[in-house]
Design a protein around this motif. Structure first.
Motif, PDB file in Angstrom:
ATOM      1  N   GLY A 122       0.819  -1.191   0.000  1.00 35.90           N
ATOM      2  CA  GLY A 122       0.000   0.000   0.000  1.00 35.90           C
ATOM      3  C   GLY A 122       0.861   1.252   0.000  1.00 35.90           C
ATOM      4  O   GLY A 122       2.101   1.185   0.029  1.00 35.90           O
ATOM      5  N   ARG A 123       0.198   2.441  -0.014  1.00 35.50           N
ATOM      6  CA  ARG A 123       0.943   3.706  -0.032  1.00 35.50           C
ATOM      7  C   ARG A 123       1.837   3.864   1.187  1.00 35.50           C
ATOM      8  O   ARG A 123       2.831   4.584   1.141  1.00 35.50           O
ATOM      9  N   PHE A 124       1.491   3.201   2.284  1.00 34.91           N
ATOM     10  CA  PHE A 124       2.272   3.339   3.510  1.00 34.91           C
ATOM     11  C   PHE A 124       3.042   2.058   3.822  1.00 34.91           C
ATOM     12  O   PHE A 124       3.410   1.808   4.964  1.00 34.91           O
ATOM     13  N   ARG A 179      -5.320  15.209   2.096  1.00 33.36           N
ATOM     14  CA  ARG A 179      -4.828  15.159   0.720  1.00 33.36           C
ATOM     15  C   ARG A 179      -3.884  13.975   0.538  1.00 33.36           C
ATOM     16  O   ARG A 179      -3.075  13.659   1.408  1.00 33.36           O
ATOM     17  N   LYS A 180      -3.979  13.340  -0.629  1.00 31.94           N
ATOM     18  CA  LYS A 180      -3.083  12.243  -0.981  1.00 31.94           C
ATOM     19  C   LYS A 180      -1.968  12.838  -1.839  1.00 31.94           C
ATOM     20  O   LYS A 180      -2.144  13.077  -3.039  1.00 31.94           O
ATOM     21  N   HIS A 205       7.774   9.161  -1.166  1.00 32.68           N
ATOM     22  CA  HIS A 205       7.442   9.048   0.255  1.00 32.68           C
ATOM     23  C   HIS A 205       6.155   9.829   0.478  1.00 32.68           C
ATOM     24  O   HIS A 205       6.111  11.042   0.261  1.00 32.68           O
ATOM     25  N   PRO A 206       5.061   9.164   0.866  1.00 35.63           N
ATOM     26  CA  PRO A 206       3.779   9.860   0.959  1.00 35.63           C
ATOM     27  C   PRO A 206       3.702  10.769   2.181  1.00 35.63           C
ATOM     28  O   PRO A 206       4.352  10.523   3.204  1.00 35.63           O
ATOM     29  N   ALA A 252       2.713  18.191  -7.429  1.00 34.09           N
ATOM     30  CA  ALA A 252       2.752  19.262  -6.435  1.00 34.09           C
ATOM     31  C   ALA A 252       2.112  18.776  -5.138  1.00 34.09           C
ATOM     32  O   ALA A 252       1.309  17.832  -5.145  1.00 34.09           O
ATOM     33  N   THR A 253       2.477  19.407  -4.033  1.00 33.06           N
ATOM     34  CA  THR A 253       1.931  19.042  -2.730  1.00 33.06           C
ATOM     35  C   THR A 253       1.372  20.288  -2.051  1.00 33.06           C
ATOM     36  O   THR A 253       2.093  21.273  -1.884  1.00 33.06           O
ATOM     37  N   THR A 254       0.095  20.221  -1.687  1.00 34.81           N
ATOM     38  CA  THR A 254      -0.557  21.326  -0.984  1.00 34.81           C
ATOM     39  C   THR A 254      -1.248  20.759   0.243  1.00 34.81           C
ATOM     40  O   THR A 254      -2.108  19.876   0.129  1.00 34.81           O
ATOM     41  N   LEU A 255      -0.863  21.245   1.412  1.00 39.25           N
ATOM     42  CA  LEU A 255      -1.413  20.767   2.670  1.00 39.25           C
ATOM     43  C   LEU A 255      -1.918  21.937   3.500  1.00 39.25           C
ATOM     44  O   LEU A 255      -1.392  23.052   3.405  1.00 39.25           O
TER      45      LEU A 255
END
Length: 700
Positions: free
Chosen positions: A277-279, A659-660, A685-686, A631-634
């Motif tokens: 999985g993603r993690f 957000r994923k 790395h998520p 891009a990453t927006t948190l």
């Protein structure tokens, strides 16, 4: 003329201060010596300034538009997932992670993927955090030993314009100053999702005409990972200080130990195929353990026409890190896990003195300083391993590295609206490498000179203008300066230059013409002769190509109706290799767009809170720009409720909208078990999913 000593500028920072932002009175020359707050630029002459807000960006507080200071009040209001993220208060800086929480952070600034610290210098009370010739990467800076509640302020600057800043500071620097006292004792207990637990006890009673501050911290965290992070940290600080802001001393002992399982980057194809999985993790035995013990002393004094300050430190550091980034690419039987080891003792000394004098009809001051450092690295090693058990030695070295940086800087007020800051550094290095591969042993010396000049115009209409130019450098891994054969194949390789020159230029403007608003705009450019890196994962040295970066930064800090603070920091960068080769001119991992937007509310009845949006944009992952990251927006949230004078309860929510996205992305070749050949793929790395932490704190 009255002369006084101050931290860069004599600044009064208060959330409820009624004086309008930008009130500025030139009352004389100021020398940046303060035991309470380490200055941004220690040789500055500065006016007395009163500003409002949680940043010191006021008129007259610095000699570059991109330099300033962050106060403890701002740090207190900011939600922090990991300790290193307190450095994101530096406008334009992004702090992430690609492994377990105990490992040093990843830093992005001004078009750089700074890895774990190369070209971004971090110090704590004058004690450097970056390690040269480190087992995992040149300039490795692990800020995990910081306790955010003990930070008094963070002084920062970007670009090679400051004579007191040497190795690793071409992109920028952050100087963290610890507080001498917190006024009252403080106890905190924090619980959160994914088995987060933290306890903190801080007190600072008076003792023998001084103050004895002590702090103890325990933290554990599993995280959302399928293979739990199992991070365990013990942290302690003992600090005795005495004197005033004009004369005194402090002695600080710090101790940190942490161990963890890694949550390293994973290949996208393994997630797409449902293998993990993603993690998830490919090698669940990756992880690390680290310790850091230090003793530092700061002493200072001022006289009528001059003052002096001395920092001295000694520390003992150790890291063992197990990683597997390529899985079964090199060894289809045992896998590709390797161990990187670093064990060292570091001692250093930084004396400086500033003399006030005239220069013709102008007021002037000149600072002379020396930065001496010696790293005795008993072992910096690279080993092949399986499940953390050593199978073989790739290379093992003992290194002695000594450096001496001498600098002089003069600040002169030529008129009431024009001042200059002219400086020069001379840095000398000595490398002595004793390798288990005799061909890679040797000694080498090198030196480099770095002139710098800043010109500041104004203020006119509560606005001042800056022009900065300067040379800087970063050192390369000592092993690469004497290497002759590749440690794995034993084939000949080229040595690299020990010291790499950089040149930076910047023009900027800072204004307070709008009541309550401090706004700065800067255009900058930075050239590097070569981005030289020691590739710790392979145990070999790689000299990459010459480069140029340029960009624009716009920072805005606005206090509205005294209790509301708005922050908007925007940065755009363009990073390119400057030679002409077929691979392309993009620099992998170079960050291009950064945005931070925050709204803070303080003491609205019993409530306080901050909402922070944090964005870093898509980045090229290969030289021809054919593969890019997302891009990453948190959005993170901090809310606090004051029960009474002594008790508070707080809530932090991270990734509020769940957000994923990814903390970091790489593109390289790896091979999973069962694959018949290597595969080029994105490895990521998520970011952690939405989670919360609740804190109960009490004063005593």
């Amino acid at each position: 003329m009255q002369r006084s000593l101050a931290a860069g500028a004599v600044c009064t920072m208060s959330w409820k201060l009624s004086t309008s932002a930008g009130t500025c009175r030139i009352v004389g020359l100021a020398l940046a010596f303060s035991a309470v707050a380490a200055p941004a630029q220690e040789s500055l002459l500065a006016p007395e300034v009163e500003v409002t807000g949680h940043y010191e960006f006021g008129i007259g507080t610095s000699d570059a538009a991109s330099a300033g200071a962050v106060t403890a009040k701002r740090i207190e209001t900011r939600p922090v997932l990991r300790e290193g993220e307190v450095l994101e208060t530096v406008p334009g800086l992004i702090v992430t992670q690609h492994s377990g929480d105990g490992k040093g952070n990843q830093y992005f600034l001004r078009g750089f993927n700074l890895d774990h610290g190369t070209d971004f210098a971090i110090s704590v009370d004058g004690m450097p955090v970056n390690f040269p010739t480190h087992g995992h990467g040149q300039g490795y800076a692990d800020a995990g030993f910081l306790i955010p509640e003990l930070i008094g302020r963070i002084d920062f600057g970007k670009g090679p314009y400051f004579a007191s800043q040497g190795d690793f500071s071409s992109a920028g620097y952050a100087d963290v100053s610890l507080a001498n006292t917190l006024g009252e004792g403080l106890g905190k207990v924090t619980l959160g999702r994914f088995d987060y637990r933290r306890g903190l006890l801080v007190n600072a009673p008076e003792l023998a005409d001084g103050t004895l501050l002590y702090a103890f911290e325990y933290q554990e965290y599993d995280g959302p990972w399928d293979n739990p992070n199992d991070y365990r940290k013990l942290n302690g600080v003992l600090r005795y200080s005495r004197g005033s802001s004009q004369s005194g001393f402090s002695i600080t002992g710090m101790a940190y130990r942490g161990d963890w399982n890694a949550s390293d980057q994973i290949p996208q194809r393994a997630v797409d195929q449902g293998l993990i999985g993603r993690f998830g993790a490919i090698d669940p035995t990756d992880g690390g353990e680290s310790s850091r013990y230090s003793l530092s002393v700061r002493t200072f004094d001022q006289m009528d026409d001059w003052g002096w300050k001395v920092d001295a430190y000694a520390l003992r550091y150790k890291l063992n890190l197990w990683s597997n980034f390529t899985y079964f690419l090199d060894d289809p039987v045992n896998g590709d896990q390797f161990e990187q080891a670093d064990s060292r003792t570091v001692v250093g000394l930084h004396p400086r003195a500033t003399f006030f004098h005239g220069l013709g009809a102008s007021d002037s001051a000149t600072t002379f300083g020396a930065q001496l450092r010696y790293d005795e690295i008993g072992n910096v090693g690279l080993y092949t391993t399986r499940a953390r058990q050593r199978l073989g030695v790739t290379r093992e070295d003992k290194v002695e590295q000594a450096s001496a940086g001498l600098y002089a800087e003069n600040t002169t007020y030529w008129t009431g609206w024009f001042r200059t800051v002219a400086g020069v550094r001379a840095d000398f290095y000595r490398f002595d490498v004793n390798s288990n591969i005799p061909e890679n042993s040797g000694q080498l010396s090198d030196e480099i000179y770095s002139p710098k000049l800043s010109m500041i115009f104004g203020p006119w209409a509560k606005t001042e203008y800056f022009a900065n130019v300067g040379y800087g450098f970063h050192s390369n891994d000592a092993r690469g300066t004497v290497i002759t054969v590749d440690p794995g194949s034993l084939t000949p390789v080229d040595r690299v230059d020990p010291l790499v020159k950089t040149r930076g230029e910047e023009i900027g403007v800072r204004t307070e013409i709008v009541p309550g608003l401090q706004s700065t705009l800067a255009y900058w450019r930075l050239k590097m002769d070569s981005e030289l890196l020691f590739v710790g994962d392979a145990g070999a040295t790689e000299a990459s190509r010459p480069s140029e970066r340029r960009g624009v930064e716009w920072s805005n800090h606005w206090i509205f109706a005294e209790r509301y603070l708005f922050d908007v920091d925007l940065a755009w960068s363009r990073a390119r290799f400057t030679d002409d080769v077929l691979e392309g001119d993009r620099i992998p991992g170079a960050i291009e767009k950064v945005a931070s937007v925050g709204v803070s509310v303080v003491d609205v009845g019993p409530w306080s809170g901050t909402v922070l949006l944090r964005h870093f944009g898509s980045r090229p992952l290969v030289e021809d720009n054919s593969v890019r990251s997302g891009a990453t927006t948190l959005v993170n949230l901090r809310a606090g409720y004051r029960i009474d004078r002594r008790w508070n309860v707080g809530l932090d929510v991270f990734n509020l909208f769940d957000r994923k996205a990814n903390d970091i992305d790489y593109f390289y070749e790896s091979q999973l078990a069962g694959e018949g050949a290597p595969v080029e793929d994105v490895h990521f790395h998520p970011v952690e999913p939405r989670h919360f932490r609740v804190t109960l704190s009490g004063r005593f």
